[in-house]
Design a protein around this motif. Structure first.
Motif, PDB file in Angstrom:
ATOM      1  N   GLY A  46      -0.970   3.540  -2.211  1.00 14.42           N
ATOM      2  CA  GLY A  46       0.073   2.580  -1.873  1.00 14.42           C
ATOM      3  C   GLY A  46       0.378   1.578  -2.972  1.00 14.42           C
ATOM      4  N   GLU A  47       0.452   0.304  -2.588  1.00 14.45           N
ATOM      5  CA  GLU A  47       0.887  -0.735  -3.516  1.00 14.45           C
ATOM      6  C   GLU A  47      -0.084  -0.918  -4.682  1.00 14.45           C
ATOM      7  OE1 GLU A  47       1.716  -4.426  -1.574  1.00 14.45           O
ATOM      8  OE2 GLU A  47       2.757  -5.245  -3.337  1.00 14.45           O
ATOM      9  N   THR A  48      -1.383  -0.757  -4.409  1.00 18.39           N
ATOM     10  CA  THR A  48      -2.369  -0.915  -5.485  1.00 18.39           C
ATOM     11  C   THR A  48      -2.167   0.160  -6.552  1.00 18.39           C
ATOM     12  OG1 THR A  48      -3.887  -1.715  -3.796  1.00 18.39           O
ATOM     13  CG2 THR A  48      -4.825  -1.244  -5.952  1.00 18.39           C
ATOM     14  N   LEU A  49      -1.921   1.370  -6.118  1.00 13.30           N
ATOM     15  CA  LEU A  49      -1.611   2.447  -7.060  1.00 13.30           C
ATOM     16  C   LEU A  49      -0.349   2.113  -7.854  1.00 13.30           C
ATOM     17  CD1 LEU A  49      -1.762   5.330  -8.230  1.00 13.30           C
ATOM     18  CD2 LEU A  49      -0.691   6.168  -6.138  1.00 13.30           C
ATOM     19  N   ASP A  50       0.648   1.596  -7.151  1.00 14.49           N
ATOM     20  CA  ASP A  50       1.921   1.254  -7.790  1.00 14.49           C
ATOM     21  C   ASP A  50       1.714   0.225  -8.908  1.00 14.49           C
ATOM     22  OD1 ASP A  50       4.542   1.944  -7.888  1.00 14.49           O
ATOM     23  OD2 ASP A  50       5.198   0.777  -6.164  1.00 14.49           O
ATOM     24  N   ILE A  51       0.915  -0.794  -8.604  1.00 14.78           N
ATOM     25  CA  ILE A  51       0.640  -1.835  -9.610  1.00 14.78           C
ATOM     26  C   ILE A  51      -0.175  -1.256 -10.763  1.00 14.78           C
ATOM     27  CG2 ILE A  51      -0.587  -4.018 -10.028  1.00 14.78           C
ATOM     28  CD1 ILE A  51       0.082  -4.743  -7.050  1.00 14.78           C
ATOM     29  N   ALA A  52      -1.187  -0.468 -10.407  1.00 17.46           N
ATOM     30  CA  ALA A  52      -2.057   0.107 -11.441  1.00 17.46           C
ATOM     31  C   ALA A  52      -1.257   0.964 -12.425  1.00 17.46           C
ATOM     32  CB  ALA A  52      -3.167   0.934 -10.798  1.00 17.46           C
ATOM     33  N   LEU A  53      -0.279   1.725 -11.922  1.00 17.16           N
ATOM     34  CA  LEU A  53       0.528   2.599 -12.794  1.00 17.16           C
ATOM     35  C   LEU A  53       1.142   1.821 -13.956  1.00 17.16           C
ATOM     36  CD1 LEU A  53       2.298   4.831 -10.106  1.00 17.16           C
ATOM     37  CD2 LEU A  53       0.782   5.664 -11.910  1.00 17.16           C
ATOM     38  N   ASN A  54       1.529   0.577 -13.668  1.00 14.53           N
ATOM     39  CA  ASN A  54       2.138  -0.252 -14.721  1.00 14.53           C
ATOM     40  C   ASN A  54       1.127  -0.740 -15.749  1.00 14.53           C
ATOM     41  OD1 ASN A  54       4.765  -0.078 -13.949  1.00 14.53           O
ATOM     42  ND2 ASN A  54       4.771  -1.964 -12.751  1.00 14.53           N
ATOM     43  N   HIS A  55      -0.160  -0.667 -15.408  1.00 14.21           N
ATOM     44  CA  HIS A  55      -1.186  -1.182 -16.326  1.00 14.21           C
ATOM     45  C   HIS A  55      -1.955  -0.081 -17.039  1.00 14.21           C
ATOM     46  CE1 HIS A  55      -0.434  -4.762 -13.871  1.00 14.21           C
ATOM     47  NE2 HIS A  55      -0.841  -5.428 -14.918  1.00 14.21           N
ATOM     48  N   LEU A  56      -1.620   1.156 -16.763  1.00 12.88           N
ATOM     49  CA  LEU A  56      -2.349   2.256 -17.393  1.00 12.88           C
ATOM     50  C   LEU A  56      -1.921   2.430 -18.848  1.00 12.88           C
ATOM     51  CD1 LEU A  56      -2.278   4.849 -14.465  1.00 12.88           C
ATOM     52  CD2 LEU A  56      -4.222   3.477 -15.217  1.00 12.88           C
ATOM     53  N   LYS A  57      -2.879   2.881 -19.662  1.00  9.12           N
ATOM     54  CA  LYS A  57      -2.595   3.159 -21.066  1.00  9.12           C
ATOM     55  C   LYS A  57      -1.993   4.560 -21.215  1.00  9.12           C
ATOM     56  CE  LYS A  57      -6.643   0.837 -23.063  1.00  9.12           C
ATOM     57  NZ  LYS A  57      -7.869   1.110 -23.837  1.00  9.12           N
ATOM     58  N   PRO A  77       4.706   5.625   5.196  1.00 13.47           N
ATOM     59  CA  PRO A  77       3.944   5.405   3.975  1.00 13.47           C
ATOM     60  C   PRO A  77       4.689   4.534   2.962  1.00 13.47           C
ATOM     61  CG  PRO A  77       4.601   7.720   4.194  1.00 13.47           C
ATOM     62  CD  PRO A  77       4.972   7.037   5.453  1.00 13.47           C
ATOM     63  N   TYR A  78       3.935   3.835   2.163  1.00 13.18           N
ATOM     64  CA  TYR A  78       4.483   2.993   1.092  1.00 13.18           C
ATOM     65  C   TYR A  78       5.155   3.887   0.046  1.00 13.18           C
ATOM     66  CZ  TYR A  78       4.435  -0.178  -2.934  1.00 13.18           C
ATOM     67  OH  TYR A  78       4.790  -0.925  -4.021  1.00 13.18           O
ATOM     68  N   GLY A  79       6.300   3.487  -0.439  1.00 16.94           N
ATOM     69  CA  GLY A  79       7.002   4.243  -1.486  1.00 16.94           C
ATOM     70  C   GLY A  79       6.576   3.783  -2.867  1.00 16.94           C
ATOM     71  N   VAL A  80       5.972   4.673  -3.630  1.00 16.23           N
ATOM     72  CA  VAL A  80       5.465   4.316  -4.960  1.00 16.23           C
ATOM     73  C   VAL A  80       6.596   4.406  -5.981  1.00 16.23           C
ATOM     74  CG1 VAL A  80       3.848   4.991  -6.781  1.00 16.23           C
ATOM     75  CG2 VAL A  80       3.119   5.006  -4.389  1.00 16.23           C
ATOM     76  N   LYS A  81       6.894   3.293  -6.616  1.00 13.07           N
ATOM     77  CA  LYS A  81       8.104   3.182  -7.437  1.00 13.07           C
ATOM     78  C   LYS A  81       7.867   3.381  -8.931  1.00 13.07           C
ATOM     79  CE  LYS A  81       9.964   0.033  -4.029  1.00 13.07           C
ATOM     80  NZ  LYS A  81       8.721   0.090  -3.214  1.00 13.07           N
TER      81      LYS A  81
END
Lengths: 320, 320
Positions: free
Chosen positions: A212-223, A242-246
């Protein structure tokens, strides 16, 4: 006659299960002495029941296929557990032996011959080990092995990398974090906008237990070339919306790998895991935290706490 | 004096670029004979310009880092292209030589010494090949190689598997589909709810060029252990409000692999690709479709058609 308290699967929940509505506590009677066993059957007195997030996925319509079988309506809930054999018509089990496998959410479980699936290796371990028996439901069981396989085989964790773990205080997360430290990774175990501060250079591995949202945020911080170990998505288990991962565009631009895995597929590789874990535990490099409740009547509430992230450590029910 | 029509990057678009507002056609004068060249510089008469979806990603604020450099406001747009050298102060290039590399969206491009990045191997190929020169911008260039690497190295396509390709008529998709057929896969190249009918047993590989809703639908149709080759997400390039992908739980339950990749990382592995493609083309196993427009003044509109999926085949501008 003895009493046999248990928890029945009463109805399929749309969101969070409600005690009384979807899970119902019942007390039945059981005549242990005269309990009829067919050829190959055993009767267990249950000791420990493991509560795991994936059990929520079994509370579904049995028409829908998924990892593990759907629970049967009107029947007792199941889970990984440890029991002792109190009556046996199975030549593999003597009265007093440990049984490690699926048990009911109840005090006594009748295991018919075709459902006897005890893990002989672990049962031997349990009977001779000086560790708390419940450790074999967590650290040395499915959650610990999930952490080990996920980090090593799926995530290919390397010294010097930065790993971010969601649900880092849970059964899997706590083991991931400690193994990652032993291996020399920089470990971040909390989830918010602070990721930019905590990982100014970005994240190499995200061990995802919540989705969900945690995955969404993490995607922006991945190398670039980072890996997402998709172990679980507990934030999505109790909703039909379900949360939509953007932020999936990062998958292309950063050449990300997202790899889902189910620990059941890897059970043939358990040996090195158990060896290393024992070693680390002995050396004090590894600690293990349980969130233990006593009495099967408290299992439904403990399960709800697990689903809402209120547990701290591996959720286990001590039955007797 | 000759005229040098070109297309200027005028403003950063929030959604689809608008001709006149974000891309502006200009006509400048150029004195080829007296054009001043510093040491190492060359002057090109452009022949073919490749239009590729990733160019949309370069129409961004230069503060934001991504795969390829942001375009400079007020300067001519760039892309992969083929030109012939009309004036040279570079000992590698003689007048009349082919140049294969980044060129401007214009009729003549001045390439300063430090920007000369022609691909010597491909330039030799182009000069001696009997194939249309523009093929080297598609089938034998970046899009063809993207298809090849994505399918073989990232997707590990195997005979008998079912592959679903979005944007299957595009520059990459058409090559993916044909290589997949040569390799004995079952190929599905359209996107809607019909997937259930077309792939009743599910999909082993999804070659994703569009992302967003198509990815979301595909996730529900993937088999256990299926792979998503995340090549591009063109549906998300022209919006500030990306689509939220809801079906990611499948990643865990089906042990999916989602692997992003950028073809630039694989250029050192181009040789077997070119060899196989040449062979297949010669044998008639492979066909190649171009969507060719003439005149650089038509490039902006052709680029918009590409972004809205109106092209059928590889989008190329024939400049002279």
């Amino acid at each position: 006659m003895a009493s046999n308290k248990g928890v029945i699967f009463k109805a399929i929940p749309d969101s969070f299960p409600v005690i009384g509505e979807h899970m119902e506590l019942v007390t039945r009677e059981i005549d242990i002495k005269n309990f009829p066993l067919a050829d190959g059957d055993i009767l267990l007195k249950n000791q420990y029941l493991s509560l795991d997030p994936y059990l929520r996925g079994r509370m579904r319509d049995s028409q829908i296929e998924s990892i593990a079988d759907a629970f049967k309506l009107g029947k007792v809930l199941e889970g990984h557990g440890i029991g002792t054999v109190v009556k046996s018509n199975n030549r593999k089990y003597q009265v007093g032996d440990y049984y490690y496998g699926f048990i009911g959410w109840e005090e006594y479980t009748h295991v018919p011959a075709d459902a006897v699936s005890g893990d002989e290796g672990l049962e031997k371990e349990i009977s001779k080990s000086e560790l708390p028996k419940s450790y074999f439901l967590g650290l040395f069981g499915m959650p610990g092995f999930t952490a080990y396989i996920g980090l090593n085989k799926i995530g290919k964790a390397k010294k010097g990398e930065t790993i971010f773990i969601s649900a880092a205080s849970g059964a899997v997360g706590q083991v991931v974090g400690q193994i990652a430290k032993i291996k020399g990774l920089c470990v971040i175990g909390s989830a918010d906008e602070e990721l930019t501060k905590l990982c100014p250079n970005g994240i190499d591995i995200y061990f995802d237990n919540v989705g969900g949202e945690t995955l969404d945020i993490a995607l922006n911080h991945l190398k670039i070339n980072a890996r997402v170990i998709a172990c679980g998505m507990i934030s999505q288990y109790n909703t039909k919306n379900p949360y939509g991962v953007k932020n999936l565009m990062n998958v292309v631009t950063k050449r990300l790998l997202i790899q889902g895995f189910i620990v059941f597929d890897h059970y043939h590789e358990m040996e090195p895991f158990q060896k290393e874990m024992r070693e680390w535990l002995k050396q004090g490099k590894l600690k293990y935290k349980e969130d233990l409740v006593e009495g099967i009547q408290n299992a439904p509430n403990a399960f709800l706490n697990l689903l809402t992230g209120k547990n701290f450590g591996k959720a286990v029910v001590k039955i007797c």
